[in-house]
Design a protein around this motif. Structure first.
Motif, PDB file in Angstrom:
ATOM      1  N   VAL A 179       6.582   2.070  -4.483  1.00  0.00           N
ATOM      2  CA  VAL A 179       5.726   1.459  -3.778  1.00  0.00           C
ATOM      3  C   VAL A 179       4.867   0.667  -4.778  1.00  0.00           C
ATOM      4  CG1 VAL A 179       3.801   1.622  -2.079  1.00  0.00           C
ATOM      5  CG2 VAL A 179       5.621   3.235  -2.075  1.00  0.00           C
ATOM      6  N   ARG A 198       2.137   9.220   2.075  1.00  0.00           N
ATOM      7  CA  ARG A 198       3.250   9.080   0.806  1.00  0.00           C
ATOM      8  C   ARG A 198       2.897   7.588   0.056  1.00  0.00           C
ATOM      9  NH1 ARG A 198       7.455  12.982   1.547  1.00  0.00           N
ATOM     10  NH2 ARG A 198       7.993  12.822   3.735  1.00  0.00           N
ATOM     11  N   GLU A 199       2.589   6.705   0.756  1.00  0.00           N
ATOM     12  CA  GLU A 199       2.391   5.274   0.476  1.00  0.00           C
ATOM     13  C   GLU A 199       1.030   5.247  -0.226  1.00  0.00           C
ATOM     14  OE1 GLU A 199       5.387   2.872   3.418  1.00  0.00           O
ATOM     15  OE2 GLU A 199       3.328   2.330   3.364  1.00  0.00           O
ATOM     16  N   GLN A 257       4.271   9.306   6.160  1.00  0.00           N
ATOM     17  CA  GLN A 257       4.787   8.339   5.471  1.00  0.00           C
ATOM     18  C   GLN A 257       3.650   7.650   4.900  1.00  0.00           C
ATOM     19  OE1 GLN A 257       7.717   7.528   4.566  1.00  0.00           O
ATOM     20  NE2 GLN A 257       7.128   5.574   3.654  1.00  0.00           N
ATOM     21  N   THR A 258       2.552   7.372   5.582  1.00  0.00           N
ATOM     22  CA  THR A 258       1.264   6.663   5.293  1.00  0.00           C
ATOM     23  C   THR A 258       0.620   7.637   4.019  1.00  0.00           C
ATOM     24  OG1 THR A 258       1.005   5.975   7.450  1.00  0.00           O
ATOM     25  CG2 THR A 258      -1.021   6.042   6.000  1.00  0.00           C
ATOM     26  N   SER A 291       1.216   6.864  -3.565  1.00  0.00           N
ATOM     27  CA  SER A 291       2.031   5.968  -4.514  1.00  0.00           C
ATOM     28  C   SER A 291       1.089   4.835  -4.866  1.00  0.00           C
ATOM     29  CB  SER A 291       3.566   5.503  -3.743  1.00  0.00           C
ATOM     30  OG  SER A 291       4.085   6.565  -3.732  1.00  0.00           O
ATOM     31  N   ALA A 292       0.645   4.233  -3.957  1.00  0.00           N
ATOM     32  CA  ALA A 292      -0.110   2.993  -4.314  1.00  0.00           C
ATOM     33  C   ALA A 292      -1.494   3.065  -4.715  1.00  0.00           C
ATOM     34  CB  ALA A 292      -0.063   2.002  -3.234  1.00  0.00           C
ATOM     35  N   GLY A 321       1.959  -3.961   6.429  1.00  0.00           N
ATOM     36  CA  GLY A 321       1.445  -3.256   5.258  1.00  0.00           C
ATOM     37  C   GLY A 321      -0.046  -3.220   4.818  1.00  0.00           C
TER      38      GLY A 321
END
Lengths: 345, 345
Positions: free
Chosen positions: A54, B121-122, B118-119, B125-126, A102
DNA sequence: TTCGTATGCTTAATCGATTGAGTAGTGACA
DNA sequence: TGTCACTACTCAATCGATTAAGCATACGAA
């Protein structure tokens, strides 16, 4: 307790190593830009997917590439927020549009406009957001020139006429006023009271204008505008005041659902039948309107869609579109639930 | 249109140049660390104030120093959000605490728990957030082990018993149940119905337990638990169902204000007087309760303070405190507005 | 054969703040 | 005078992604 190593977050360097190319090549591949062969690109994308890469928003923001974040400041006393269904629906509408792209939403609740501006400044300086929504548009709004000067991409939520040239999404209050007044005319009302919100808000002004014009057109006298603070108590006292007058109106239009509720209570409380002797209409619908007895008739807007439109527009502004057109997106629909009736003679 | 140069956002390098020192020295000065003389430090701070320097969150995040952002994902259908006063008040409470510390809140509305994960995780990661709030705690909540594995600092909003060892803020539902049942006992009720929310939620379970125990202690029979989806319609049908039974309860406790409202309507509609023949109590207060006739008695919590407590705790977790104690912070208070009365004989 | 030139990469600089490692300069003391 | 300890700095690397510039290799044309 054993120290648990958090799973490492994959970077493009990691992908580069695994794919046997340089980080630069990976960047080209991931962004769909030329400079890598189709074969290599495919391999890189495969690896990226595998390790669950990501992009680091921090790194991108630092590079100047934007933060994939939009900002919304809500200036309200915390206690009032619970009652206002507007913002939650509005936010939900925004989310629907931006999360698909996004983007995330940075939310701040501030008690006063001064700190709201401070927040904008800090967000911009710290590169925290790519753009902002400005709501609660006021007459001669102090925020607009400042936001404009900062250079922060913005969409104004409010009437385009008053947005100081900035792109805006508004609601067609004139159409709503017409719909309401036409219905009241059909029902034979000749004297209608319009009870508004705080004078400083643009929409208070716009609605008053629209009501006056519609009244003129339809031969209805719009009487006694009363400014309220949108509270239930204000609705109650406005209702009493109007009913006590020499020549009381047969219908009342409230700019807000809470004040309308207060009015219905007040009327019922003093033995005035709604809608038999008095018709009541709320401008701006909310779940509250459906729950009371009698259920409140209202000018209902799709607030979620309104938020979605604002978000779409702001994304365009952020993308650098130079000619983002202001629109009046939100159209109110008259929902007659039971507080509208024929004018008594 | 002339290209307007956006005002440059001052960086540490700019301050360094103006102060005649290196960027490193400026950093030491601005962060109150040793390595610069008091005189130089004063000069640097002065310059920083003058140019309006704000640290770049992007750069700090990239360095690994945190993003000064906390995350909240709300999993709800957008349409339902408008009616739920909980989240807005909760968010307001969070804001109060975190904005004072320079933190911002990243908000996401997702339609389902899968995208919620999912949010997370993102975001991780970000590097978009330093920590998150997890609300709507469910029995055997799938999100907890995953969030735990990701290593994302977290505070669970829900009963600590079910938070899988993660720090949690809950509300003292046992105390609330006792308060409610004691009042009902005083009023002479012997048969009380408890109408709950969806079974999967932890608080549904906790409240049922608490009600059962309180009933046992006070000699009140808690009958016919009915699971609802918190809708008005569900409250209506539950009420009908209970009143149609062979030996109907004389009081009903609803886990939610909307269902309670539906019940009051249903009872009134079929000629059952509230509170004369039936007492109704809503667990979780909202502005709705005050607006109906008769106004709903409720177990009221300070949701804003609840959010503030959760935020304080999450900031501690983010700061690396190793022993953040879970608490039951929120205490409900019985507000009798008019739907509680003595048991009919 | 040799000169373009297009392709497919690599290198290195950049964004802003932080921080470990280095380095002048000062003063104390043997 | 030499050296040890400090203070008050400077330097340079780092975080992750992007991108201008550079550099081989291959291919086609003269």
């Amino acid at each position: 307790m054993a120290m648990r190593k958090p799973p490492s977050r994959p970077t493009i360097a990691e992908i580069a190593k695994q794919s046997g190319v340089s980080a630069g090549a990976v960047s080209y591949a991931l962004n769909g830009r030329p400079g890598v062969s189709d074969e290599t690109r495919k391999r890189i994308l495969e690896v990226a997917r595998e390790v669950g890469w990501v992009p680091s928003t921090a790194a991108r923001a630092l590079r100047g590439g934007g933060t994939a974040t939009l900002g919304l400041v809500i200036t309200r006393e915390p206690d009032v927020l619970g009652i206002e269904p507007f913002f939650m629906s509005f936010v939900a509408g925004i989310e629907k549009v931006i999360s698909a792209r996004g983007y995330a939403l940075l939310l701040q609740v501030t008690p006063d406009p001064e700190r709201e501006l401070q927040t904008y400044r800090e967000w911009w300086s710290a590169r925290r957001v790519d753009g902002i929504f400005v709501t609660d548009l006021a007459i001669d709004d102090q925020r607009l020139p400042i936001v404009n000067e900062i250079g922060l991409p913005v969409v104004v939520v409010g009437d385009p006429e008053y947005s100081d040239g900035l792109p805006a999404v508004g609601s067609d209050d004139a159409a709503a006023a017409n719909a309401a007044m036409e219905r009241l005319a059909e029902l034979g009302h000749k004297r209608v009271a319009h009870i508004t919100g705080p004078e400083r808000f643009v929409h208070t002004h716009v609605r008053s204008e629209a009501m006056a014009r519609a009244g003129e057109r339809l031969g209805i006298q719009v009487v006694a505008e009363v400014n309220t603070d949108y509270s239930v108590a204000a609705g109650t006292s406005a209702c009493h005041q109007l009913l006590d007058a020499a020549n009381p109106p047969t219908a009342m239009v409230f700019d807000n659902d809470l004040t309308a509720l207060g009015a219905v209570r007040a009327a019922t409380g003093r033995g005035v039948d709604v809608p038999g002797e008095l018709s009541v209409l709320a401008w701006d619908d909310s779940p509250l309107c459906e729950l009371t007895v009698p259920a409140l008739s209202a000018l209902s807007r799709d607030v979620s869609a309104y938020g979605a439109d604002a978000a779409t527009m702001l994304l365009n502004v952020v993308d650098g579109s130079t000619d983002v057109k202001s629109v009046r997106s939100s159209v109110a629909r008259l929902v007659d639930r039971g507080t509208l009736g024929p004018a008594p003679r």
